[in-house]
Scaffold this motif. Structure first.
Motif, PDB file in Angstrom:
ATOM      1  N   LEU A  11      76.684  24.508  15.992  1.00  0.00           N
ATOM      2  CA  LEU A  11      75.388  25.031  15.550  1.00  0.00           C
ATOM      3  C   LEU A  11      74.442  23.892  15.186  1.00  0.00           C
ATOM      4  O   LEU A  11      73.260  23.898  15.561  1.00  0.00           O
ATOM      5  N   LYS A  14      73.224  22.001  18.209  1.00  0.00           N
ATOM      6  CA  LYS A  14      72.226  22.755  18.968  1.00  0.00           C
ATOM      7  C   LYS A  14      70.883  22.821  18.251  1.00  0.00           C
ATOM      8  O   LYS A  14      69.830  22.634  18.883  1.00  0.00           O
ATOM      9  N   SER A  15      70.910  23.036  16.917  1.00  0.00           N
ATOM     10  CA  SER A  15      69.664  23.346  16.199  1.00  0.00           C
ATOM     11  C   SER A  15      69.295  22.352  15.110  1.00  0.00           C
ATOM     12  O   SER A  15      68.244  22.480  14.487  1.00  0.00           O
ATOM     13  N   ILE A  18      71.643  22.368   8.988  1.00  0.00           N
ATOM     14  CA  ILE A  18      71.503  23.742   8.483  1.00  0.00           C
ATOM     15  C   ILE A  18      71.460  23.718   6.953  1.00  0.00           C
ATOM     16  O   ILE A  18      71.937  22.770   6.317  1.00  0.00           O
TER      17      ILE A  18
END
Length: 357
Positions: A11, A14-15, A18
């Motif tokens: 995650l 990809k982004s 967090i």
């Protein structure tokens, strides 16, 4: 590497980094591998022990507290009790024993499959739901023991007179904390929080605000009350994130899905939220004070009359752990919510006595 650690790595890859809140949400409540979904967290073989498993008096005292409300409401036959995150069901079982079947509708809110099995064994007639919004709409007493500390937090740190959000980042096979400029950190910066020093950390728990709002709206519409027991602070700030495994502190980023992640509850913020939600709030006061106000020491004396020496020692040591200032008595706080013009709630205004250590 755990399944969830790999999921979080992907995650982030990809982004980007967090929020701590999202990391905690995935670690604890992922539908397939989240900590609360499948692990047995309680007891000597689990990661922590809660008050109902330490002393039966804890649940009995809450049962007396509920019984008082039931009587003040005119002994209604439609009152229900909802245990939020009910553990093994020990607390609700002890409460039910005190109530002697006067309140028949008992409900657990839980998502842990292992605990739900045990709850069904301990209380055969109890119902189970995953969300507060799913329960029947009628007068309700909510109980939350070490429930609020399970919700994910956002953390912010002041660096060079600027606020940044503490996020989770990835490097090779390891997760680490990183300070990032986010939309939330920009909002924090605009509030000029108490002119705090550089490196100060503050925490905001939006999930708790949502829970308090939902319960407040529920009891205003359907009648009832709510009581919570948890560890936290009334005024203050700082990093309270904890990772716990087998009753020991551990790096909270080490093994997502296998570690209990908690943080201290900001009771000062809950007092503010209760005003926004237009409900009465009692407390917070210390757990030791509440238990003594409600007659825990007197209940101990009654139980000791029919106990042998070994049982007496167990009863005394258990209650001491819950009430002593050096153990859970001061660290844990208690507060309750009720609608305006609801009967007064006991345990919060009695004359104070010295709590035995």
């Amino acid at each position: 590497m755990t399944v969830l650690k790999n999921k979080i790595h992907n995650l982030i890859k990809k982004s980007g980094p967090i929020s701590l809140s999202l990391f905690m949400e995935i670690s604890m409540k992922d539908k397939m591998n989240g900590y609360y979904r499948k692990k047995m967290p309680l007891g000597s073989k689990g990661d922590f022990v809660t008050a109902p498993d330490i002393s039966q008096i804890f649940g009995e005292i809450i049962g007396i507290w509920i019984l008082d409300i039931w009587i003040k409401l005119g002994q209604p036959n439609d009152l229900q009790i909802v245990d939020l995150g009910g553990g093994r069901g020990t607390l609700l079982r002890d409460i039910d024993r005190v109530l002697s079947n006067k309140i028949k509708d008992l409900i657990f809110i839980d998502i842990n499959k292992e605990l739900i099995k045990i709850q069904k064994e301990n209380i055969k007639n109890a119902k189970h739901f995953e969300k507060i919004t799913d329960i029947p709409k009628k007068p309700t007493i909510f109980i939350g023991n070490e429930f609020l500390d399970t919700f994910p937090i956002h953390q912010f740190i002041k660096k060079n007179n600027s606020w940044k959000e503490i996020c989770i980042n990835s490097n090779s096979n390891e997760l680490f904390f990183s300070n990032e400029k986010t939309e939330l950190s920009k909002k924090i910066e605009s509030q000029n929080l108490l002119n705090l020093d550089n490196n100060s950390v503050i925490e905001i728990n939006f999930k708790i605000r949502e829970i308090i709002k939902n319960i407040s709206n529920f009891i205003k519409k359907n009648s009832g009350a709510a009581i919570f027991f948890d560890y936290g602070y009334l005024n203050g700030y700082g990093n309270s994130l904890q990772g716990i495994r087998k009753n020991k502190f551990i790096n909270p980023l080490a093994e997502p899905g296998l570690i209990d992640l908690t943080s201290h509850v900001d009771f000062g913020d809950i007092k503010i939220q209760s005003k926004y939600n237009n409900v009465d709030i009692y407390g917070p006061i210390t757990q030791g004070t509440f238990l003594e106000n409600m007659g825990a020491l007197e209940r101990l004396a009654v139980l000791e009359k029919n106990a042998n020496d070994s049982q007496k020692n167990e009863l005394r040591s258990g209650l001491k752990r819950l009430m002593s200032k050096d153990e859970m008595g001061n660290l844990f706080k208690v507060f309750a919510l009720s609608p305006k013009n609801f009967p007064s709630l006991e345990g919060f205004t009695c004359a104070k006595r010295t709590i035995r250590k």
